[in-house]
Design a protein around this motif. Structure first.
Motif, PDB file in Angstrom:
ATOM      1  N   CYS A 189       0.826  -1.207   0.000  1.00  0.00           N
ATOM      2  CA  CYS A 189       0.000   0.000   0.000  1.00  0.00           C
ATOM      3  C   CYS A 189       0.861   1.259   0.000  1.00  0.00           C
ATOM      4  CB  CYS A 189      -0.902  -0.019   1.237  1.00  0.00           C
ATOM      5  SG  CYS A 189      -1.833   1.502   1.460  1.00  0.00           S
ATOM      6  N   CYS A 236       0.074   2.981   3.751  1.00  0.00           N
ATOM      7  CA  CYS A 236       0.430   2.356   5.040  1.00  0.00           C
ATOM      8  C   CYS A 236       1.454   1.235   4.886  1.00  0.00           C
ATOM      9  CB  CYS A 236      -0.824   1.851   5.747  1.00  0.00           C
ATOM     10  SG  CYS A 236      -1.490   0.330   5.052  1.00  0.00           S
ATOM     11  N   CYS A 248      -6.567  -1.605  -0.109  1.00  0.00           N
ATOM     12  CA  CYS A 248      -5.680  -2.037   0.968  1.00  0.00           C
ATOM     13  C   CYS A 248      -6.553  -2.521   2.117  1.00  0.00           C
ATOM     14  CB  CYS A 248      -4.793  -0.878   1.417  1.00  0.00           C
ATOM     15  SG  CYS A 248      -3.930  -1.243   2.947  1.00  0.00           S
ATOM     16  N   CYS A 257      -5.524  -0.123   5.601  1.00  0.00           N
ATOM     17  CA  CYS A 257      -5.974   1.268   5.797  1.00  0.00           C
ATOM     18  C   CYS A 257      -7.213   1.607   4.973  1.00  0.00           C
ATOM     19  CB  CYS A 257      -4.837   2.256   5.500  1.00  0.00           C
ATOM     20  SG  CYS A 257      -4.474   2.448   3.756  1.00  0.00           S
TER      21      CYS A 257
HETATM   22 ZN    ZN Z   1      -2.951   0.793   3.396  1.00  0.00          ZN
END
Ligand code: ZN
Length: 331
Positions: A42, A45, A64, A67
């Motif tokens: 991601c 994150c 993702c 997050c």
């Molecule tokens: Zn993420």
């Protein structure tokens, strides 16, 4: 201010024609070579829990699982992006934005007042000005700012420069904008979702802000009533224009990692969530199971609607996130 309605801003004829033009331009853009890598982690994150979310206009969107970021994967190239913003479709869309200009001004006047709570004068840079609704709102509110703006569209910049002789216009990708100026306020109204490199975007914003400067932005909220109901059919899934769609978690991570502190944050325009959901129900575009039989009926009751609208605002679950963040200067 009167309640906003989805169809006031997006007329039916506009939506149909726009979709046709979108299919046309994107089918040309996907033929351009794209050497950007498919991301298996991601970009916000760094989690590797990435999965396919949906294909829209021939672009793949990933999500993702940590997050919640939804992103175009691989990201479009700058050639595809420039082609998109300078296409006939974009001029056509801008014409519709112009047609609903006065209604949209109503959205932006309160945003001028919001900024004035923290800064009443100084240098303000508006990124992604498009047809200049926010610039116009600043003028109408007689706001005391020295104004600059940045937009990738040649046509938009040309018109802005003609309309506002005192406005400093940068026709650029924001990440490539060159200036030695430092700003008191940088605004990105519904622009974050259009920019591929969110980290660099925050980094650039940080560099261009004075030490006590504020960063003010809005972006779609994927953890909202309208998004949870519409999911992978949401009208904001619009690559290669929208390349990063976020929620509160994504935004918190992004701001913290780039030395910004949130001073005020809320969601706006729950009436747009409600009118959008009602449109989807009327056109049978979503499954009743996704919002429950109760909501299915009650959402048309004006009393319930009002309460739900207040509830969405209170819980920060309306479709548009607004954040005012302050730069944390280097020690
Ligand atoms: Zn993420």
């Amino acid at each position: 201010m009167a309640s906003l309605n989805f169809n006031d801003i997006h007329t039916k004829k506009k939506q149909e024609k726009l979709r046709e033009m979108m299919l046309n331009i994107t089918s040309q853009l996907v033929k351009l070579e794209n050497k950007n890598p498919y991301l298996d982690s991601c970009p916000i994150c760094s989690s590797n829990k990435i999965q396919f979310f949906v294909n829209a206009y021939q672009f793949d969107i990933s999500s993702c699982n940590d997050c919640g970021l939804l992103f175009c994967n691989p990201y479009p190239t700058s050639e595809q992006i420039h082609g998109y913003y300078n296409s006939e479709m974009k001029s056509f869309e801008n014409q519709f934005f112009k047609d609903s200009f006065e209604k949209r001004i109503d959205i932006f006047i309160p945003r001028v007042k919001l900024i004035q709570k923290y800064k009443s004068r100084g240098k303000l840079l508006d990124v992604g000005s498009a047809i200049g609704i926010f610039i116009e709102a600043l003028h109408r509110a007689n706001a005391n700012f020295n104004l600059s703006c940045c937009d990738i569209s040649k046509e938009a910049c040309k018109e802005l420069a003609e309309r506002y002789p005192n406005l400093e216009v940068f026709q650029n990708d924001f990440l490539e904008m060159k200036t030695s100026a430092q700003y008191d306020v940088i605004t990105l109204w519904d622009t974050l979702e259009h920019i591929v490199d969110s980290k660099n975007l925050l980094c650039k914003t940080y560099q261009l802000l004075k030490n006590d400067g504020i960063f003010v932005f809005s972006t779609p909220n994927t953890d909202s009533f309208e998004w949870i109901c519409a999911a992978d059919k949401h009208v904001q899934i619009l690559p290669p224009g929208h390349v990063n769609l976020m929620n509160w978690k994504c935004i918190d991570i992004l701001l913290k990692n780039n030395s910004f502190r949130v001073i005020e944050a809320f969601t706006l325009n729950a009436s747009l969530d409600l009118s959008y959901i009602k449109k989807l129900i009327k056109n049978s575009e979503i499954d009743p199971g996704s919002i429950g039989n109760f909501l299915w009926e009650e959402v048309f009751d004006p009393d319930f609607e009002k309460i739900l609208e207040e509830y969405l605002i209170k819980k920060k679950k309306a479709g548009n996130i607004v954040v005012i963040a302050q730069k944390i200067p280097n020690q």
